[in-house]
Enzyme design. Structure first.
Site, PDB file in Angstrom:
ATOM      1  N   HIS A  31       0.851  -1.183   0.000  1.00 50.55           N
ATOM      2  CA  HIS A  31       0.000   0.000   0.000  1.00 50.55           C
ATOM      3  C   HIS A  31       0.892   1.241   0.000  1.00 50.55           C
ATOM      4  O   HIS A  31       1.721   1.424   0.896  1.00 50.55           O
ATOM      5  CB  HIS A  31      -0.897  -0.031   1.242  1.00 50.55           C
ATOM      6  N   ASP A  33       1.129   5.089   0.264  1.00 53.36           N
ATOM      7  CA  ASP A  33       0.459   6.319   0.697  1.00 53.36           C
ATOM      8  C   ASP A  33       1.219   7.538   0.185  1.00 53.36           C
ATOM      9  O   ASP A  33       2.173   8.002   0.810  1.00 53.36           O
ATOM     10  CB  ASP A  33       0.381   6.358   2.230  1.00 53.36           C
ATOM     11  N   HIS A  64      -2.481   4.780  -3.099  1.00 57.94           N
ATOM     12  CA  HIS A  64      -3.452   5.654  -2.445  1.00 57.94           C
ATOM     13  C   HIS A  64      -2.925   7.088  -2.545  1.00 57.94           C
ATOM     14  O   HIS A  64      -1.985   7.461  -1.852  1.00 57.94           O
ATOM     15  CB  HIS A  64      -3.606   5.195  -0.986  1.00 57.94           C
ATOM     16  N   GLY A 142       0.246   8.526  10.747  1.00 59.35           N
ATOM     17  CA  GLY A 142       0.085   7.111  11.064  1.00 59.35           C
ATOM     18  C   GLY A 142      -0.228   6.930  12.533  1.00 59.35           C
ATOM     19  O   GLY A 142      -0.144   7.856  13.335  1.00 59.35           O
ATOM     20  N   GLY A 143      -0.607   5.699  12.904  1.00 63.29           N
ATOM     21  CA  GLY A 143      -0.755   5.350  14.310  1.00 63.29           C
ATOM     22  C   GLY A 143      -1.912   5.997  15.055  1.00 63.29           C
ATOM     23  O   GLY A 143      -1.903   6.056  16.281  1.00 63.29           O
ATOM     24  N   ASP A 173      -8.726   1.694   5.725  1.00 63.74           N
ATOM     25  CA  ASP A 173      -7.375   2.205   5.935  1.00 63.74           C
ATOM     26  C   ASP A 173      -7.338   3.109   7.160  1.00 63.74           C
ATOM     27  O   ASP A 173      -8.020   4.133   7.198  1.00 63.74           O
ATOM     28  CB  ASP A 173      -6.970   2.996   4.670  1.00 63.74           C
ATOM     29  N   GLY A 174      -6.551   2.721   8.156  1.00 65.08           N
ATOM     30  CA  GLY A 174      -6.342   3.610   9.309  1.00 65.08           C
ATOM     31  C   GLY A 174      -6.736   2.969  10.626  1.00 65.08           C
ATOM     32  O   GLY A 174      -7.862   2.506  10.782  1.00 65.08           O
ATOM     33  N   GLY A 175      -5.800   2.918  11.564  1.00 61.79           N
ATOM     34  CA  GLY A 175      -6.107   2.438  12.912  1.00 61.79           C
ATOM     35  C   GLY A 175      -6.314   0.943  13.025  1.00 61.79           C
ATOM     36  O   GLY A 175      -6.886   0.454  14.003  1.00 61.79           O
ATOM     37  N   SER A 194       1.817   0.674  10.600  1.00 62.26           N
ATOM     38  CA  SER A 194       2.714   0.515  11.738  1.00 62.26           C
ATOM     39  C   SER A 194       2.507  -0.805  12.480  1.00 62.26           C
ATOM     40  O   SER A 194       3.469  -1.405  12.950  1.00 62.26           O
ATOM     41  CB  SER A 194       2.569   1.697  12.696  1.00 62.26           C
TER      42      SER A 194
HETATM   43 ZN    ZN Z   1      -3.584   4.632   2.616  1.00 60.87          ZN
END
Ligand code: ZN
Length: 210
Positions: A31, A33, A64, A142-143, A173-175, A194
């Site tokens: 992926h 980013d 992305h 991130g994170g 996407d995310g968390g 992460s």
């Molecule tokens: Zn992404």
């Protein structure tokens, strides 16, 4: 089983190393980013770096683009041989134009929605997109922890897909981590950065997410 798409943003050492490590796993996608410093305040993974890290590697790329002007980025990447999809953000407008441009180059097209963009804002594009990317956090860092309301969008999109007999895939996407994974049933593809890349056993983290 969900497909995994592992973001190479957060790494222990270098991005070259994490790409090498991920190529030794069975993750479905890398992926990527990309950030232009305008759609989000950070700048990272501009085309030159993406080309040098990932062009021709033996894994499909899930790109992305968190950028306000995707065309110039798409043009610079258009000859890469291992792109699965290019995903743009719905919030930048001109969605039909960008989707058409991505499709015309032979790539699958994804449409991403930020946590404060409702699914009904993208209804008209659902039969033109190959992937809808739900952002579980605001892009740029991130994170972060998942914003709970974003999880409901999975079911909402599944219902729309069924109701109108559409074929887009749903990606999140995310968390994403071991604690949040059970709340994310029904996805086709799960993105993690992460949680996987900062671990000492990235393959076992990938297995957990599946
Ligand atoms: Zn992404």
């Amino acid at each position: 089983m969900m497909k995994t798409s592992i973001s190479i943003t957060k790494v222990k050492t270098t991005r070259e190393d994490i790409v090498k490590e991920l190529l030794n796993t069975n993750t479905d996608y890398l992926h990527i980013d990309m950030m232009d410093g305008k759609f989000v305040t950070n700048t990272q993974l501009l085309p030159k770096e993406v080309l040098s890290l990932c062009d021709g590697v033996d894994r499909k790329l899930d790109i992305h683009m968190m950028v306000v002007d995707p065309i110039k980025y798409i043009r610079e990447l258009q000859f890469m041989t291992n792109i699965n999809n290019i995903t743009i953000h719905s919030e930048i407008g001109n969605t039909n134009y960008y989707l058409e441009c991505i499709h015309s180059l032979g790539f699958k097209a994804g449409l991403a929605i930020n946590p404060d963009t409702e699914v009904n804002k993208i209804l008209q594009y659902l039969d033109d997109v190959d992937i809808v990317l739900i952002m579980g956090v605001f892009p740029g860092l991130g994170g972060q922890e998942i914003i709970p309301s974003t999880i409901n969008k999975i079911k909402e999109l599944q219902e729309l897909r069924e109701k109108y007999n559409l074929s887009f895939e749903i990606e999140f996407d995310g968390g994403v981590n071991k604690e949040t994974r059970p709340m994310l049933e029904g996805l086709d593809t799960i993105v993690s950065g992460s949680y996987v890349c900062l671990s000492d056993d990235i393959q076992s983290r990938i297995n957990e997410l599946r």
